[in-house]
Design an enzyme around this catalytic site. Structure first.
Site, PDB file in Angstrom:
ATOM      1  N   ASP A 106       0.897  -1.197  -0.077  1.00  0.00           N
ATOM      2  CA  ASP A 106       0.054   0.269  -0.099  1.00  0.00           C
ATOM      3  C   ASP A 106       0.904   1.300   0.059  1.00  0.00           C
ATOM      4  O   ASP A 106       1.820   1.147   0.450  1.00  0.00           O
ATOM      5  CB  ASP A 106      -0.842  -0.091   1.271  1.00  0.00           C
ATOM      6  CG  ASP A 106      -2.153   0.876   1.199  1.00  0.00           C
ATOM      7  OD1 ASP A 106      -2.129   1.415   0.059  1.00  0.00           O
ATOM      8  OD2 ASP A 106      -2.669   1.211   2.030  1.00  0.00           O
ATOM      9  N   GLY A 107       0.472   2.453  -0.457  1.00  0.00           N
ATOM     10  CA  GLY A 107       0.986   3.642  -0.568  1.00  0.00           C
ATOM     11  C   GLY A 107       1.696   4.224  -1.748  1.00  0.00           C
ATOM     12  O   GLY A 107       2.350   5.066  -1.643  1.00  0.00           O
ATOM     13  N   ARG A 139       0.095   9.770  -9.548  1.00  0.00           N
ATOM     14  CA  ARG A 139       0.069   8.430  -8.831  1.00  0.00           C
ATOM     15  C   ARG A 139       0.669   7.234  -9.686  1.00  0.00           C
ATOM     16  O   ARG A 139       1.403   6.268  -8.920  1.00  0.00           O
ATOM     17  CB  ARG A 139      -1.516   8.137  -8.695  1.00  0.00           C
ATOM     18  CG  ARG A 139      -2.035   9.007  -7.721  1.00  0.00           C
ATOM     19  CD  ARG A 139      -3.753   8.509  -7.876  1.00  0.00           C
ATOM     20  NE  ARG A 139      -3.678   7.311  -7.148  1.00  0.00           N
ATOM     21  CZ  ARG A 139      -3.768   6.749  -6.042  1.00  0.00           C
ATOM     22  NH1 ARG A 139      -3.530   7.683  -5.051  1.00  0.00           N
ATOM     23  NH2 ARG A 139      -4.040   5.429  -5.546  1.00  0.00           N
ATOM     24  N   HIS A 159       3.098   3.704  -8.674  1.00  0.00           N
ATOM     25  CA  HIS A 159       2.961   2.140  -9.057  1.00  0.00           C
ATOM     26  C   HIS A 159       4.083   1.654  -9.708  1.00  0.00           C
ATOM     27  O   HIS A 159       4.518   0.625  -9.333  1.00  0.00           O
ATOM     28  CB  HIS A 159       1.841   2.118  -9.938  1.00  0.00           C
ATOM     29  CG  HIS A 159       0.548   2.585  -9.344  1.00  0.00           C
ATOM     30  ND1 HIS A 159       0.189   2.043  -7.943  1.00  0.00           N
ATOM     31  CD2 HIS A 159      -0.569   3.405  -9.730  1.00  0.00           C
ATOM     32  CE1 HIS A 159      -1.177   2.678  -7.719  1.00  0.00           C
ATOM     33  NE2 HIS A 159      -1.725   3.576  -8.621  1.00  0.00           N
ATOM     34  N   LEU A 175      10.761 -20.421  -4.668  1.00  0.00           N
ATOM     35  CA  LEU A 175       9.727 -19.589  -4.128  1.00  0.00           C
ATOM     36  C   LEU A 175       8.236 -19.707  -4.932  1.00  0.00           C
ATOM     37  O   LEU A 175       8.412 -19.849  -6.086  1.00  0.00           O
ATOM     38  CB  LEU A 175       9.997 -18.031  -3.964  1.00  0.00           C
ATOM     39  CG  LEU A 175       8.962 -17.028  -3.799  1.00  0.00           C
ATOM     40  CD1 LEU A 175       8.879 -17.342  -2.300  1.00  0.00           C
ATOM     41  CD2 LEU A 175       9.272 -15.717  -4.336  1.00  0.00           C
ATOM     42  N   SER A 226      -8.135  -5.303   4.838  1.00  0.00           N
ATOM     43  CA  SER A 226      -8.676  -4.891   3.444  1.00  0.00           C
ATOM     44  C   SER A 226      -9.237  -6.163   2.512  1.00  0.00           C
ATOM     45  O   SER A 226      -8.799  -6.172   1.347  1.00  0.00           O
ATOM     46  CB  SER A 226      -7.839  -4.157   2.617  1.00  0.00           C
ATOM     47  OG  SER A 226      -7.513  -2.943   3.369  1.00  0.00           O
ATOM     48  N   GLU A 236       0.758 -13.669  11.913  1.00  0.00           N
ATOM     49  CA  GLU A 236       1.189 -12.393  12.802  1.00  0.00           C
ATOM     50  C   GLU A 236       1.284 -11.237  11.781  1.00  0.00           C
ATOM     51  O   GLU A 236       1.397 -11.447  10.699  1.00  0.00           O
ATOM     52  CB  GLU A 236       2.701 -12.605  13.362  1.00  0.00           C
ATOM     53  CG  GLU A 236       2.665 -13.844  13.933  1.00  0.00           C
ATOM     54  CD  GLU A 236       2.201 -13.820  15.396  1.00  0.00           C
ATOM     55  OE1 GLU A 236       2.229 -12.455  15.908  1.00  0.00           O
ATOM     56  OE2 GLU A 236       1.691 -14.596  15.968  1.00  0.00           O
TER      57      GLU A 236
HETATM   58  C1  FPP Z   1      -1.816   0.206  -3.407  1.00  0.00           C
HETATM   59  O1  FPP Z   1      -1.092   1.731  -3.403  1.00  0.00           O
HETATM   60  C2  FPP Z   1      -1.085  -0.203  -4.483  1.00  0.00           C
HETATM   61  C3  FPP Z   1      -1.998  -0.988  -5.775  1.00  0.00           C
HETATM   62  C4  FPP Z   1      -3.420  -0.775  -5.690  1.00  0.00           C
HETATM   63  C5  FPP Z   1      -1.169  -1.468  -6.822  1.00  0.00           C
HETATM   64  C6  FPP Z   1      -0.202  -2.537  -6.353  1.00  0.00           C
HETATM   65  C7  FPP Z   1       0.688  -2.578  -7.473  1.00  0.00           C
HETATM   66  C8  FPP Z   1       1.924  -2.419  -7.570  1.00  0.00           C
HETATM   67  C9  FPP Z   1       2.834  -2.677  -6.371  1.00  0.00           C
HETATM   68  C10 FPP Z   1       2.659  -2.582  -8.935  1.00  0.00           C
HETATM   69  C11 FPP Z   1       3.454  -3.713  -9.028  1.00  0.00           C
HETATM   70  C12 FPP Z   1       2.617  -4.888  -9.053  1.00  0.00           C
HETATM   71  C13 FPP Z   1       2.867  -5.880  -9.981  1.00  0.00           C
HETATM   72  C14 FPP Z   1       2.441  -7.286  -9.971  1.00  0.00           C
HETATM   73  C15 FPP Z   1       3.337  -5.760 -11.001  1.00  0.00           C
HETATM   74  P1  FPP Z   1      -2.435   2.818  -3.518  1.00  0.00           P
HETATM   75  O2  FPP Z   1      -2.491   3.170  -4.949  1.00  0.00           O
HETATM   76  O3  FPP Z   1      -3.434   2.459  -2.818  1.00  0.00           O
HETATM   77  O4  FPP Z   1      -1.727   3.992  -2.765  1.00  0.00           O
HETATM   78  P2  FPP Z   1      -2.438   5.022  -1.982  1.00  0.00           P
HETATM   79  O5  FPP Z   1      -3.188   4.371  -0.692  1.00  0.00           O
HETATM   80  O6  FPP Z   1      -1.347   5.782  -1.238  1.00  0.00           O
HETATM   81  O7  FPP Z   1      -3.328   5.671  -2.770  1.00  0.00           O
END
Ligand code: FPP
Length: 258
Positions: free
Chosen positions: A35-36, A48, A52, A146, A211, A222
């Site tokens: 997240d984040g 944003r 990602h 893995l 979530s 944990e």
């Molecule tokens: C949460 O941050 C992240 C996501 C919804 C997307 C997760 C995706 C990646 C880490 C990209 C790489 C993944 C793969 C499989 C290639 P958010 O957008 O909710 O951030 P925020 O809470 O700060 O808005």
């Protein structure tokens, strides 16, 4: 190749953390809510999607770290059943990112004995992405290192409903009887069938919630939280989480060992 890159990022503190980790007490299955990404980008005045993109680099490093210390299963939350509510441009960007990730990483995963699996309702993804996923899973299916589960269009409640429907169908077709329904059967009806339960759940960016992620599999996990946003989460943090996990007293509802 991966090991070398991991060593390159190693610093003294990281090595110390690694030395503190006991090979006997490793979590078999680690789950991560990455997240984040958005907040990381916004703090830097970036769109944003830059968060990602940077999040992909973190994922690559954490997968390498998990391989280096012989973690058996790692499940990462990449896109939830609720994430479709985001603006179309962001959803499209994320889908493209998954496709680019598959293109660029499967070869390297295969070399490193990683077995790739996507978990979630994949039939709602584009046909192109679905076939790319199938190809990646097929190529790495016989690997014994893995097990990397990438959760896309995943929701734990949705997964449990799917499992309940499958079981009901099996009862209707007289494949099984109602008395055969038990925890093991339900476990075997989930996307993560034949995998160990989650021992350690990590969530970045300061929010302390699950979530709708792996609700069944996390029954005795944990939980470990960090204020860091996902793009700044490093192998050093991953090792710290495992180190903390190894100090926890896991009683599974029983009493402490005397
Ligand atoms: C949460 O941050 C992240 C996501 C919804 C997307 C997760 C995706 C990646 C880490 C990209 C790489 C993944 C793969 C499989 C290639 P958010 O957008 O909710 O951030 P925020 O809470 O700060 O808005």
């Amino acid at each position: 190749m991966w090991k070398k890159i991991f060593c390159k990022t190693e610093n003294k503190r990281e090595t110390a953390k690694l030395n503190e980790i006991s090979a006997d007490l490793l979590p078999s299955h680690i789950a991560i809510i990455m997240d984040g990404n958005g907040r990381w980008a916004q703090k830097r005045g970036l769109p944003r999607k830059a968060g990602h993109k940077k999040g992909v680099d973190s994922l690559r490093e954490i997968v390498k770290a998990a391989c280096s210390i012989n973690i058996k299963f790692l499940t990462v939350y990449a896109f939830s059943t609720e994430n479709w509510k985001r603006p179309t441009a962001e959803v499209d960007f994320l889908m493209k990112l998954f496709s680019v990730y598959l293109d660029s990483e499967v070869e390297e995963m295969d070399k490193n004995n990683v077995r790739l699996k996507f978990v979630g309702c994949l039939t709602e993804l584009s046909g192109e992405l679905q076939s790319q996923i199938k190809k990646g899973e097929k190529k790495t299916a016989d690997n014994t290192g893995l097990g990397l589960n990438i959760a896309v269009n995943y929701g734990a409640r949705d997964e449990i409903v799917m499992a309940a429907r499958n079981i009901a169908q099996r009862v209707l077709s007289r494949d099984i009887e109602i008395k055969d329904i038990n925890e093991q059967l339900l476990d075997d009806s989930l996307y993560t069938a034949q995998q160990p339960p989650v021992d350690l759940l990590i969530r970045t960016s300061g929010d302390m919630r699950i979530s709708n992620f792996l609700l069944w599999q996390c029954a005795y996990a944990e939980l470990w939280f960090t204020e860091k946003n996902w793009p700044e989460f490093m192998p050093e943090d991953f090792l710290r989480a495992i180190n903390d996990y190894q100090k926890r007293d896991r009683r599974f509802g029983g009493l402490e060992d005397k």
